[in-house]
Design a protein around this motif. Structure first.
Motif, mmCIF file in Angstrom:
data_model
loop_
_atom_site.group_PDB
_atom_site.id
_atom_site.type_symbol
_atom_site.label_atom_id
_atom_site.label_comp_id
_atom_site.label_asym_id
_atom_site.label_seq_id
_atom_site.Cartn_x
_atom_site.Cartn_y
_atom_site.Cartn_z
ATOM 1 N N LEU A 1 27.569 6.387 3.776
ATOM 2 C CA LEU A 1 27.450 5.677 4.976
ATOM 3 C C LEU A 1 25.848 6.026 5.076
ATOM 4 O O LEU A 1 25.185 4.686 5.694
ATOM 5 N N VAL A 2 25.459 7.055 5.278
ATOM 6 C CA VAL A 2 23.856 7.094 5.871
ATOM 7 C C VAL A 2 22.587 6.179 4.883
ATOM 8 O O VAL A 2 22.459 5.580 5.515
ATOM 9 N N SER A 3 22.958 5.948 3.462
ATOM 10 C CA SER A 3 22.100 5.414 2.218
ATOM 11 C C SER A 3 22.650 4.170 3.154
ATOM 12 O O SER A 3 20.972 3.014 2.718
ATOM 13 N N LEU A 4 23.635 3.575 3.159
ATOM 14 C CA LEU A 4 24.227 2.294 3.298
ATOM 15 C C LEU A 4 23.455 1.443 4.501
ATOM 16 O O LEU A 4 22.616 0.575 4.792
ATOM 17 N N MET A 5 23.634 2.221 5.909
ATOM 18 C CA MET A 5 22.493 1.852 7.071
ATOM 19 C C MET A 5 21.206 2.405 7.336
ATOM 20 O O MET A 5 20.994 0.857 7.300
ATOM 21 N N LEU A 6 20.513 2.907 6.230
ATOM 22 C CA LEU A 6 19.334 2.505 6.142
ATOM 23 C C LEU A 6 18.645 1.484 5.024
ATOM 24 O O LEU A 6 17.517 1.174 5.556
ATOM 25 N N VAL A 7 19.706 0.683 4.640
ATOM 26 C CA VAL A 7 19.606 -0.515 3.673
ATOM 27 C C VAL A 7 18.524 -1.279 4.959
ATOM 28 O O VAL A 7 17.798 -1.764 5.015
ATOM 29 N N TYR A 8 19.500 -1.768 5.959
ATOM 30 C CA TYR A 8 19.098 -2.181 7.111
ATOM 31 C C TYR A 8 17.840 -2.046 8.355
ATOM 32 O O TYR A 8 17.737 -2.854 8.636
ATOM 33 N N VAL A 9 18.276 -0.548 8.022
ATOM 34 C CA VAL A 9 16.639 -0.092 8.722
ATOM 35 C C VAL A 9 15.813 -0.867 8.187
ATOM 36 O O VAL A 9 14.696 -1.186 8.929
ATOM 37 N N ALA A 10 15.486 -0.115 6.975
ATOM 38 C CA ALA A 10 14.491 -1.314 5.999
ATOM 39 C C ALA A 10 14.816 -2.501 6.491
ATOM 40 O O ALA A 10 12.798 -2.813 6.026
ATOM 41 N N ASP A 11 15.160 -3.089 6.052
ATOM 42 C CA ASP A 11 15.227 -4.422 6.437
ATOM 43 C C ASP A 11 14.518 -4.665 7.491
ATOM 44 O O ASP A 11 13.433 -5.710 7.575
ATOM 45 N N MET A 12 15.092 -4.258 8.591
ATOM 46 C CA MET A 12 14.286 -4.374 9.838
ATOM 47 C C MET A 12 12.998 -4.138 10.038
ATOM 48 O O MET A 12 11.813 -5.065 10.348
ATOM 49 N N VAL A 13 12.679 -2.627 9.436
ATOM 50 C CA VAL A 13 11.065 -2.681 9.154
ATOM 51 C C VAL A 13 10.311 -3.696 8.814
ATOM 52 O O VAL A 13 9.386 -4.022 9.432
ATOM 53 N N LEU A 14 10.883 -3.817 7.150
ATOM 54 C CA LEU A 14 10.133 -5.070 6.822
ATOM 55 C C LEU A 14 8.961 -6.217 8.070
ATOM 56 O O LEU A 14 8.313 -6.477 7.760
ATOM 57 N N SER A 15 10.832 -6.811 8.666
ATOM 58 C CA SER A 15 10.491 -8.058 9.194
ATOM 59 C C SER A 15 9.789 -8.003 10.581
ATOM 60 O O SER A 15 9.503 -8.854 10.775
ATOM 61 N N TYR A 16 9.648 -6.352 11.076
ATOM 62 C CA TYR A 16 8.840 -6.176 12.459
ATOM 63 C C TYR A 16 7.711 -6.688 11.503
ATOM 64 O O TYR A 16 6.647 -6.794 12.097
ATOM 65 N N LEU A 17 7.263 -5.428 10.518
ATOM 66 C CA LEU A 17 5.636 -5.930 10.036
ATOM 67 C C LEU A 17 5.054 -7.554 9.755
ATOM 68 O O LEU A 17 3.793 -7.952 10.091
ATOM 69 N N VAL A 18 5.790 -8.111 8.523
ATOM 70 C CA VAL A 18 5.330 -9.624 8.234
ATOM 71 C C VAL A 18 5.446 -10.989 9.384
ATOM 72 O O VAL A 18 4.908 -11.710 9.176
ATOM 73 N N TYR A 19 6.606 -10.210 10.382
ATOM 74 C CA TYR A 19 6.260 -11.325 11.652
ATOM 75 C C TYR A 19 5.374 -10.829 12.629
ATOM 76 O O TYR A 19 5.067 -11.340 13.767
ATOM 77 N N GLY A 20 4.870 -9.381 12.783
ATOM 78 C CA GLY A 20 4.232 -8.779 13.630
ATOM 79 C C GLY A 20 3.542 -8.257 12.926
ATOM 80 O O GLY A 20 1.377 -9.308 12.959
ATOM 81 N N PRO A 21 2.727 -7.127 12.791
ATOM 82 C CA PRO A 21 1.591 -6.928 12.947
ATOM 83 C C PRO A 21 1.159 -6.693 11.473
ATOM 84 O O PRO A 21 -0.526 -6.991 11.166
ATOM 85 N N TRP A 22 1.754 -7.571 10.406
ATOM 86 C CA TRP A 22 0.370 -7.527 8.747
ATOM 87 C C TRP A 22 0.761 -9.288 8.973
ATOM 88 O O TRP A 22 0.601 -9.527 7.625
ATOM 89 N N LYS A 23 1.498 -9.607 10.046
ATOM 90 C CA LYS A 23 1.330 -11.261 9.595
ATOM 91 C C LYS A 23 -0.043 -12.363 9.379
ATOM 92 O O LYS A 23 -1.443 -11.739 9.891
ATOM 93 N N ASP A 24 -0.434 -12.364 8.084
ATOM 94 C CA ASP A 24 -1.362 -13.648 7.689
ATOM 95 C C ASP A 24 -2.227 -14.553 8.426
ATOM 96 O O ASP A 24 -1.055 -15.986 9.346
ATOM 97 N N PRO A 25 -2.586 -14.327 9.671
ATOM 98 C CA PRO A 25 -2.965 -14.916 10.408
ATOM 99 C C PRO A 25 -3.485 -15.973 10.073
ATOM 100 O O PRO A 25 -3.689 -17.230 11.136
ATOM 101 N N ALA A 26 -3.979 -16.168 8.896
ATOM 102 C CA ALA A 26 -4.083 -17.770 7.875
ATOM 103 C C ALA A 26 -3.320 -18.392 7.170
ATOM 104 O O ALA A 26 -3.143 -18.956 6.310
ATOM 105 N N GLY A 27 -1.967 -17.247 7.300
ATOM 106 C CA GLY A 27 -1.074 -18.059 6.495
ATOM 107 C C GLY A 27 0.104 -19.495 7.583
ATOM 108 O O GLY A 27 1.479 -19.445 6.521
#
Length: 357
Positions: free
Chosen positions: A147-173
């Motif tokens: 259960l722990v490892s499976l639930m952490l998959v969705y947390v990891a996806d949210m971390v990635l989404s936060y970064l590419v939609y937020g602070p790491w988003k390419d301003p020229a993209g």
């Protein structure tokens, strides 16, 4: 009538024949599925089993897909042989990609090629960190690693989404949720011109060889397996089941993180929300079809990558749904589980007497 009868010991023949029979049954069921969908089954099977190998370029793309599948499956094999059920390799793959991408974004045109090693190291450490969370919760609080490892998959996806939609988003993209394209200096070296196959393939094959030596030729590998399968016997022999847990999860996480690093610094070249490609889940099938043996997993990784490429071709050329790849993967897994019954049981014909068996 046919009856299942328990074997006195597991069949060595069916241990290796079961995956072959499962593949045959998968193809048969696939033909039935294609006919039901109104598609030419011969043409559809060509998409899965001929198109991915018909040319040098196609073989290169096959190896590109097989590399992350093999790496993740090798790590999972250590877990499963240790009776540790890591179902979250997909999350470890994503966090490895995120950490590797973060290092790659720091590079500029003046950065030396040494940055490739830093990218790979960041990916491995990221995957180990994410798997380490599961190990910690299992070790300290006896939480279910499934259960722990499976639930952490969705947390990891949210971390990635936060970064590419937020602070790491390419301003020229053009407002697309993605980072900037990594500098050429961060590119994982390729094996040949005109192909996307990188040295990651050689790394994966080297890891397969190293795993074989570790599992079957070292005391530590033997202790690892005993520590997971029989904790009481392991303690009696002086082996640590706790150590087996940590080694299994950290190895698996590191392998998944390495696959993520090779993916984002190789074929993808940037971070996007589409980095999670399902490799972490597909690698579970790769591991079991390959019988948790390094040589078997090399072959099953190639087979699973054929399913990936065949599914993409069937979607674009035959108009089949995108989910056809997952359908084939699921069929293979369920057929394997069914055929594995023959490892412990044999079919016998029992003549009925008076209408009763």
């Amino acid at each position: 009538m046919l009856k299942l009868e328990a074997r006195p010991q597991a069949s060595r023949l069916w241990t290796y024949a079961s995956p072959v029979l499962a593949l045959v049954l998968t193809v048969v069921l696939g033909v039935i599925l294609f006919i039901a969908l109104g598609k030419d089954p011969v043409r559809a099977l060509q998409m899965f089993f001929w198109e991915p190998i018909k040319s040098g370029y196609a073989l290169g793309e096959l190896m590109v897909k097989a590399t992350p599948l093999l790496l993740i499956a090798l790590g999972l094999a250590v877990c499963f042989r240790s009776n540790v059920w890591n179902i979250g390799a997909e999350g470890q793959f994503v966090i490895g990609a995120v950490c590797a991408g973060g290092v790659a974004m720091l590079a500029d045109k003046d950065t030396g090629r040494w940055v490739v090693l830093a990218i790979i190291a960041a990916g491995v450490l990221g995957g180990m960190l994410w798997a380490g969370l599961t190990a910690l919760l299992r070790d300290r609080f006896n939480a279910s690693e499934i259960l722990v490892s499976l639930m952490l998959v969705y947390v990891a996806d949210m971390v990635l989404s936060y970064l590419v939609y937020g602070p790491w988003k390419d301003p020229a993209g053009y407002n697309f949720p993605q980072t900037k394209t990594f500098e050429a200096v961060t590119q994982i070296p390729r094996l040949m011109t005109g192909s996307r196959v990188s040295v990651g393939l050689l790394i994966a094959l080297a890891c397969a060889g190293a795993l074989w030596v570790f599992l079957f030729r070292t005391r530590a590998g033997f202790a690892q397996q005993v520590g997971g399968l029989a904790p009481d016997a392991a303690r009696y022999a002086g082996f640590s089941s706790r150590k087996a847990l940590w080694v299994a999860l950290l190895t698996s996480g590191g392998a998944a993180g390495l696959a993520g690093a090779l993916e984002v610094a190789g074929p993808i070249g940037q971070l996007t929300p589409y980095v999670p490609a399902g490799y972490g889940f597909a690698a579970i099938i790769v591991a079991f079809v390959g019988r948790l043996h390094p040589a078997g997993m090399v072959l099953s990784a190639v087979l699973m990558s054929m399913f990936y490429i065949g599914g993409e071709l069937a979607q674009s050329r035959l108009g089949l749904p995108k989910s056809i790849t997952g359908v084939f993967q699921g069929l293979l897994l369920f057929c394997l589980l069914a055929c594995d019954t023959l490892v412990a049981y044999r079919l016998r014909w029992v003549a009925s007497q008076g209408g009763k068996a």
